[in-house]
Design a protein around this motif. Sequence first.
Motif, PDB file in Angstrom:
ATOM      1  N   CYS A  86     -54.059  14.397   4.359  1.00 54.08           N
ATOM      2  CA  CYS A  86     -53.895  15.848   4.452  1.00 54.08           C
ATOM      3  C   CYS A  86     -54.775  16.336   5.602  1.00 54.08           C
ATOM      4  N   VAL A  92     -47.861  19.783   2.266  1.00 53.48           N
ATOM      5  CA  VAL A  92     -48.316  19.011   1.115  1.00 53.48           C
ATOM      6  C   VAL A  92     -47.639  19.517  -0.153  1.00 53.48           C
ATOM      7  N   GLU A 135     -51.569  10.988  -0.575  1.00 53.88           N
ATOM      8  CA  GLU A 135     -50.585  11.022  -1.648  1.00 53.88           C
ATOM      9  C   GLU A 135     -51.113  10.225  -2.845  1.00 53.88           C
ATOM     10  N   ILE A 152     -51.565  15.196  -5.498  1.00 47.11           N
ATOM     11  CA  ILE A 152     -50.829  15.273  -4.239  1.00 47.11           C
ATOM     12  C   ILE A 152     -49.600  14.387  -4.372  1.00 47.11           C
ATOM     13  N   VAL A 155     -47.221  14.058   1.453  1.00 47.81           N
ATOM     14  CA  VAL A 155     -47.821  14.657   2.647  1.00 47.81           C
ATOM     15  C   VAL A 155     -46.851  14.404   3.790  1.00 47.81           C
TER      16      VAL A 155
END
Length: 158
Positions: A86, A92, A135, A152, A155
């Motif tokens: 990120c 995201v 991720e 997450i 990305v």
Amino acid sequence: MGTIPLTVTGAEALRNELHEMKTVHRPAVIAAIAEARSHGDLSENAEYDAAKEKQGFIEGRIAELESKLSIAQIINPALINADGACVFGATVALEDLQNGESVTYQIVGDDEANIKNGKISISSPTARALIGKYEGDIAEVQAPGGVREYEILSVKYI
């Protein structure tokens, strides 16, 4: 003063606003001032005072936009190779671990942030918690209501 990060889209939006200020708003306020002057005594002319105040706002905004664009570091997210991390410009996808809701944000500069359009400022608590994560990682965000955890999901650099 250092540089300010902007995406290509954000820089274009600032350039468009600057162009509009210079070509539309500035001439309109100059015409309004001329019209107000034609009414005679300026000491008690509310139209003149209002037009001069508006002119001050427009000139201030033009100076602000020119300054921001002169120190902007324009970043094209599509050209970023951050190996899935990120970073500024990344889009995201997140899942709120408390309620299971999914959201997608793009991390952008302060001037282009708009939560309704899914764009969060690089200086926001959420973006700061995401920077450097990948991720599958869990990001803990300090929110006014307490700590929120987001997983997450993906990305992307688009």
